[in-house]
Design an enzyme around this catalytic site. Structure first.
Site, PDB file in Angstrom:
ATOM      1  N   ASP A 216       0.875  -1.170   0.000  1.00  0.00           N
ATOM      2  CA  ASP A 216       0.000   0.000   0.000  1.00  0.00           C
ATOM      3  C   ASP A 216       0.913   1.220   0.000  1.00  0.00           C
ATOM      4  O   ASP A 216       1.513   1.561   1.017  1.00  0.00           O
ATOM      5  CB  ASP A 216      -0.883  -0.038   1.246  1.00  0.00           C
ATOM      6  CG  ASP A 216      -1.739   1.217   1.412  1.00  0.00           C
ATOM      7  OD1 ASP A 216      -1.821   2.007   0.448  1.00  0.00           O
ATOM      8  OD2 ASP A 216      -2.312   1.395   2.503  1.00  0.00           O
TER       9      ASP A 216
ATOM     10  N   SER B  19       3.852   9.523   1.079  1.00  0.00           N
ATOM     11  CA  SER B  19       5.128   9.703   1.777  1.00  0.00           C
ATOM     12  C   SER B  19       5.827   8.400   2.133  1.00  0.00           C
ATOM     13  O   SER B  19       7.036   8.385   2.336  1.00  0.00           O
ATOM     14  CB  SER B  19       4.915  10.524   3.056  1.00  0.00           C
ATOM     15  OG  SER B  19       3.963   9.903   3.900  1.00  0.00           O
TER      16      SER B  19
ATOM     17  N   ALA C 148       5.255   3.685   2.272  1.00  0.00           N
ATOM     18  CA  ALA C 148       4.478   2.511   1.891  1.00  0.00           C
ATOM     19  C   ALA C 148       4.493   1.514   3.038  1.00  0.00           C
ATOM     20  O   ALA C 148       5.430   1.471   3.835  1.00  0.00           O
ATOM     21  CB  ALA C 148       5.058   1.868   0.629  1.00  0.00           C
TER      22      ALA C 148
ATOM     23  N   GLY D  51      -8.942   7.779  -6.546  1.00  0.00           N
ATOM     24  CA  GLY D  51      -7.772   7.225  -5.871  1.00  0.00           C
ATOM     25  C   GLY D  51      -7.986   5.764  -5.513  1.00  0.00           C
ATOM     26  O   GLY D  51      -8.996   5.426  -4.882  1.00  0.00           O
ATOM     27  N   VAL D  52      -7.066   4.909  -5.914  1.00  0.00           N
ATOM     28  CA  VAL D  52      -7.274   3.477  -5.733  1.00  0.00           C
ATOM     29  C   VAL D  52      -7.333   3.105  -4.262  1.00  0.00           C
ATOM     30  O   VAL D  52      -7.987   2.119  -3.889  1.00  0.00           O
ATOM     31  CB  VAL D  52      -6.170   2.677  -6.473  1.00  0.00           C
ATOM     32  CG1 VAL D  52      -4.803   2.858  -5.794  1.00  0.00           C
ATOM     33  CG2 VAL D  52      -6.541   1.207  -6.582  1.00  0.00           C
ATOM     34  N   ASP D  53      -6.679   3.872  -3.391  1.00  0.00           N
ATOM     35  CA  ASP D  53      -6.748   3.564  -1.962  1.00  0.00           C
ATOM     36  C   ASP D  53      -8.175   3.727  -1.444  1.00  0.00           C
ATOM     37  O   ASP D  53      -8.651   2.914  -0.635  1.00  0.00           O
ATOM     38  CB  ASP D  53      -5.766   4.429  -1.165  1.00  0.00           C
ATOM     39  CG  ASP D  53      -5.902   5.925  -1.439  1.00  0.00           C
ATOM     40  OD1 ASP D  53      -6.552   6.310  -2.435  1.00  0.00           O
ATOM     41  OD2 ASP D  53      -5.346   6.710  -0.646  1.00  0.00           O
ATOM     42  N   ARG D  54      -8.879   4.761  -1.917  1.00  0.00           N
ATOM     43  CA  ARG D  54     -10.278   4.948  -1.530  1.00  0.00           C
ATOM     44  C   ARG D  54     -11.129   3.784  -2.017  1.00  0.00           C
ATOM     45  O   ARG D  54     -11.960   3.241  -1.270  1.00  0.00           O
ATOM     46  CB  ARG D  54     -10.821   6.253  -2.119  1.00  0.00           C
ATOM     47  CG  ARG D  54     -10.192   7.514  -1.554  1.00  0.00           C
ATOM     48  CD  ARG D  54     -10.602   8.738  -2.361  1.00  0.00           C
ATOM     49  NE  ARG D  54     -12.053   8.954  -2.347  1.00  0.00           N
ATOM     50  CZ  ARG D  54     -12.700   9.680  -3.254  1.00  0.00           C
ATOM     51  NH1 ARG D  54     -12.049  10.250  -4.267  1.00  0.00           N
ATOM     52  NH2 ARG D  54     -14.008   9.846  -3.165  1.00  0.00           N
TER      53      ARG D  54
ATOM     54  N   ASP E 133     -10.376   7.354   5.514  1.00  0.00           N
ATOM     55  CA  ASP E 133      -8.948   7.034   5.417  1.00  0.00           C
ATOM     56  C   ASP E 133      -8.176   8.293   5.813  1.00  0.00           C
ATOM     57  O   ASP E 133      -8.204   9.304   5.118  1.00  0.00           O
ATOM     58  CB  ASP E 133      -8.598   6.607   3.986  1.00  0.00           C
ATOM     59  CG  ASP E 133      -7.202   5.997   3.883  1.00  0.00           C
ATOM     60  OD1 ASP E 133      -6.383   6.223   4.794  1.00  0.00           O
ATOM     61  OD2 ASP E 133      -6.931   5.304   2.886  1.00  0.00           O
TER      62      ASP E 133
ATOM     63  N   THR F 121       0.174  30.012  20.293  1.00  0.00           N
ATOM     64  CA  THR F 121       0.040  29.863  18.836  1.00  0.00           C
ATOM     65  C   THR F 121       0.184  28.396  18.432  1.00  0.00           C
ATOM     66  O   THR F 121      -0.589  27.897  17.599  1.00  0.00           O
ATOM     67  CB  THR F 121       1.097  30.716  18.114  1.00  0.00           C
ATOM     68  OG1 THR F 121       0.878  32.083  18.424  1.00  0.00           O
ATOM     69  CG2 THR F 121       1.004  30.526  16.610  1.00  0.00           C
TER      70      THR F 121
END
EC number: 2.7.1.33
Length: 240
Positions: free
Chosen positions: A4, A8, A10, A96-99, A118, A173
């Site tokens: 996956d 940033s 895998a 997006g294939v992850d979705r 996700d 802040t």
């Protein structure tokens, strides 16, 4: 072997049937994680990949894996329909294939109406009807992207001290920024659930999902490997 690949980093796992043989994470610029990936098994029967990285990164990963095992990786793609899950996009491959894979795996676990979240570099929220229709979704910058955008475009919002992501009002802040980002992430999910209008089952995955699950009162399910589970479903269908 299943991977996956996010924006940033895998994560990977090696499975045999229903047995998990190994798992880990990989960063292209990290030689230690690269060696761990390349030593994860002797010879995989297949290499299946879910990737939202760039085409150049996908090509580099494909070369690395083929040089090690002489197996051509198969990259999953979003489809118009898979196992009764139907895509709402006019051009399904642009989702997006992850979705897509997360929704696919969530629907295999529960056939009621779903909200699939996700929490990664982006926070994605997708609704799936009990009949398997994708009802639409939301894509929202994740905490790191929100903070980077705020610091980039506001000269006077600067801080050096550490601060956690919490929901109470901030008294510095650093706290105001981090707590505001936390409020936006949690609030987005809560508002999406409210907008959905009827009872549905919440499923969370991704690197930030454990935190989000706690902030939402641990309602629904937290499933760390949801995308990989969906990748396995689509890969097995392809191989059948």
């Amino acid at each position: 072997m299943q991977l996956d690949v996010g924006n940033s980093s895998a994560k990977w796992r090696v499975v045999q049937g229903d047995t998990l043989l190994g798992r880990g994470s990989y960063r292209e610029e990290d030689p230690v994680s690269r060696e761990e990936l390349l030593a994860c098994c002797e010879q995989p029967d297949y290499i299946w990949v879910s990737s939202v990285a760039s085409a150049e990164q996908d090509s580099a990963l494909s070369r690395l894996l083929q040089e090690r095992w002489n197996v051509e990786p198969w990259f999953a793609r979003s489809e118009a329909e898979t196992l009764g899950l139907r895509n709402s996009y006019t051009e399904p491959e642009r989702m997006g294939v992850d979705r897509w894979l997360a929704m696919l795996a969530a629907r295999e676990r529960s056939r009621g109406r779903l909200c699939v979240v996700d929490a990664g570099s982006a926070l994605t929220i997708d609704l799936v009807s009990a009949a398997g229709e994708h009802e639409g979704g939301y894509i929202i910058p994740g905490p790191d992207l929100m903070e980077r955008a705020l610091l980039l475009d506001t000269d006077r919002v600067r801080f050096s001290e550490a601060s956690d992501y919490r929901l109470d009002p901030g008294c510095s802040t650093a706290q105001a920024v981090r707590h505001g980002i936390a409020l936006a992430q949690v609030g987005a999910v809560r508002q999406a659930l409210a907008e959905a209008g009827s009872e549905l089952h919440l499923v969370l995955t991704g690197g930030g999902a454990a935190w989000l699950y706690d902030q939402l009162g641990r309602c629904g399910e937290f499933i760390p490997d949801l995308v990989l589970d969906g990748l396995q479903l689509q890969g097995e269908l392809r191989a059948a």
